[in-house]
Design an enzyme around this catalytic site. Structure first.
Site, short mmCIF file in Angstrom:
data_model
loop_
_atom_site.label_atom_id
_atom_site.label_comp_id
_atom_site.label_asym_id
_atom_site.label_seq_id
_atom_site.Cartn_x
_atom_site.Cartn_y
_atom_site.Cartn_z
N SER A 260 0.84 -1.20 0.00
CA SER A 260 0.00 0.00 0.00
C SER A 260 0.88 1.25 0.00
CB SER A 260 -0.89 0.02 1.24
OG SER A 260 -0.10 0.26 2.40
N LYS A 261 0.23 2.39 -0.25
CA LYS A 261 0.93 3.67 -0.20
C LYS A 261 1.55 3.88 1.18
CE LYS A 261 -0.02 8.63 -0.28
NZ LYS A 261 0.26 8.81 1.14
#
Length: 502
Positions: A260-261
């Site tokens: 994920s970011k």
């Protein structure tokens, strides 16, 4: 060779483009090009609450930077438009009503407050087979009441009516036969209260309308597959259904869960293709492009996350990827993202790129750092000299700044303990007698010959020379540096270095 291949990349314009999204686009593109097919960009902007201004343009820019430009898109329409779901809104309602008429869907009038209250009592509440008859919908209300609510424009949604005790199966091109028990699937919303479709109805209607032949998407969409397959069947389009391929997840570096970011922020690497400037918060999220990745390297490393050609080869051009790509070589298992490996790909691409192809990004990087590199021929020579030492395009600044600007500070501590007047005299003589026409190898031989004649070991003089020329213990071969700087500049730097060491 497959016939009439049409594939689509269908992102939502809600923010930055995750590298998993770019890989989905890439695999679609490779498959289309391998089979002389069409690669479509369709913008899934039906969730207006999450729509972000500028996100669509950003997605297009990312694909163009990667060199995987769609054949059909909102910017380049073909015969199957419009290519934004919001512009197809009128078409979805008829399908929802057809499903209701055929008994495969129903109106649901439950308010958000009523649903929240239900979830408060039942934390794992699912609107479906077990609960639908307790709720306020066209299955539980009299027909007159339903007609009255509709006539009064009472807010409502349309839900699919999932059958009980059935198996929904399909053949996935990567995973083989996949089956779902309908008792574990809830009655998803198909049409929202604002008249916009959800992803479930829109993706099926649009794939049908655009004659999509193969649907590549991430593994996280697998739980939605039974709903989509039932919709293809219920709408009478089963024979037109695309072939499915659910791509493996891109995992965190430790392999525990989807990348994920937040992981990128935590571990210090980007997960977006390009810088994303959030217009709502003003936050800038770094991308691979701005960090100094070449698009060829970025595409190459993405292709290798979950695919290989069956050999040990790791460096591929886009043309080679098209030629070699096959779904059979896509892995079922998730692929761990390794940023050090990503930089290795970039390093390999920088090494094998010509100075001419690197000239513009390197000059831009130098200019951004206040370094003037106006002599084109000299810049090309510098690039060829230092490119093997660069992992990222930005590394060219640190690796080449001393070619354009003489050092003003020296790592004197590395030299002074063994510095002497005799060494100062040696360097003065060497500087005055540099042969302008000699090669780097010839200069090195002359340097060593003079050192031996003066009673020095050549090795103990190399470091002082390097520090005189560049300011520190770094850079390519010191005689390659001197050759590029030329006699006058090398002699000038030696004199300044002697003064600094004295």
């Amino acid at each position: 060779m497959e016939k009439n291949i049409r594939v689509r990349f269908a992102p939502s314009p809600t923010g930055g483009l995750h590298l998993g999204g770019v890989r989905t686009a890439l695999f679609n593109y490779l498959f289309a090009k391998k089979h002389n097919g069409t690669f479509v960009l369709r913008v899934e902007d039906t969730d207006q609450t999450r729509f972000v201004e500028g996100a669509e343009e950003y997605i297009v820019d990312c694909l163009n930077w990667c060199g995987i430009t769609p054949d059909e898109s909102p910017q380049n329409p073909g015969a199957y438009g419009p290519y934004r779901q919001s512009e197809r809104k009128a078409s979805y309602k008829q399908y929802a009503e057809q499903l209701i008429a055929d008994g495969y869907a129903y109106y649901a009038f439950d308010t958000p407050e009523e649903l929240s209250a239900k979830r408060a009592v039942e934390p794992n509440f699912l609107y479906g087979q077990k609960s639908r008859m307790e709720m306020k919908n066209s299955l539980t209300l009299a027909q007159e009441e339903v007609d009255k609510l509709l006539a009064e424009n009472t807010p409502h949604v349309v839900r699919i009516k999932i059958p009980e005790n059935e198996q929904v199966s399909f053949l996935d091109m990567i995973r083989g036969l996949v089956s779902f028990d309908t008792n574990l699937v809830d009655d998803k919303v198909l049409l929202k209260a604002d008249g916009m479709p959800t992803y479930h109805l829109a993706v099926v209607a649009d794939d049908k309308a655009m004659e999509i032949s193969h649907a590549f998407r991430g593994e996280e969409w697998l739980p939605s597959a039974p709903i989509h397959i039932l919709l293809w069947k219920y709408l009478g389009w089963e024979d037109s259904m695309p072939k499915w391929a659910h791509l493996p997840l891109i995992l965190k570096p430790d392999g525990n869960g989807k990348l994920s970011k937040r992981d990128g922020d935590r571990l210090g690497f980007p997960v977006y293709a390009m810088n994303w400037n959030d217009p709502k918060t003003g936050d800038v999220t770094k991308g691979f492009k701005e960090l100094g990745f070449m698009p060829e390297a970025f595409v190459n490393l993405l292709a290798m996350l979950g695919w290989n050609d069956g050999t040990d080869k790791e460096i591929f051009t886009l043309a080679e990827l098209i030629e070699l790509f096959s779904i059979e070589r896509i892995s079922k298992a998730g692929a761990k993202f390794d940023f050090e490996k990503a930089k290795w790909y970039n390093h390999e691409w920088i090494k094998q790129s010509s100075a001419n192809s690197l000239q513009l990004p390197v000059k831009n990087a130098l200019t951004e750092n206040g370094i003037k590199a106006n002599d084109e021929e000299f810049l090309l020579k510098v690039i060829d000299t230092v490119k093997d030492r660069c992992n990222l395009l930005g590394d060219f600044v640190a690796q080449s700044v001393y070619f354009f600007t003489a050092p003003t500070e020296y790592d004197s501590a590395a030299v002074k303990p063994k510095w002497s007047p005799e060494k100062a005299a040696f360097f003065k003589e060497f500087g005055q007698n540099i042969n302008e026409t000699a090669t780097a190898q010839e200069s090195e031989l002359e340097f060593k010959a003079l050192a031996e004649a003066k009673g020095f070991k050549p090795g103990e003089l190399m470091l002082p020379l390097r520090i005189m020329l560049v300011g520190g213990k770094f850079g390519p071969g010191v005689f390659d540096i001197a050759k590029l700087l030329g006699k006058a500049e090398t002699e000038s730097r030696i004199e300044k270095g002697i003064a600094a060491f004295n």
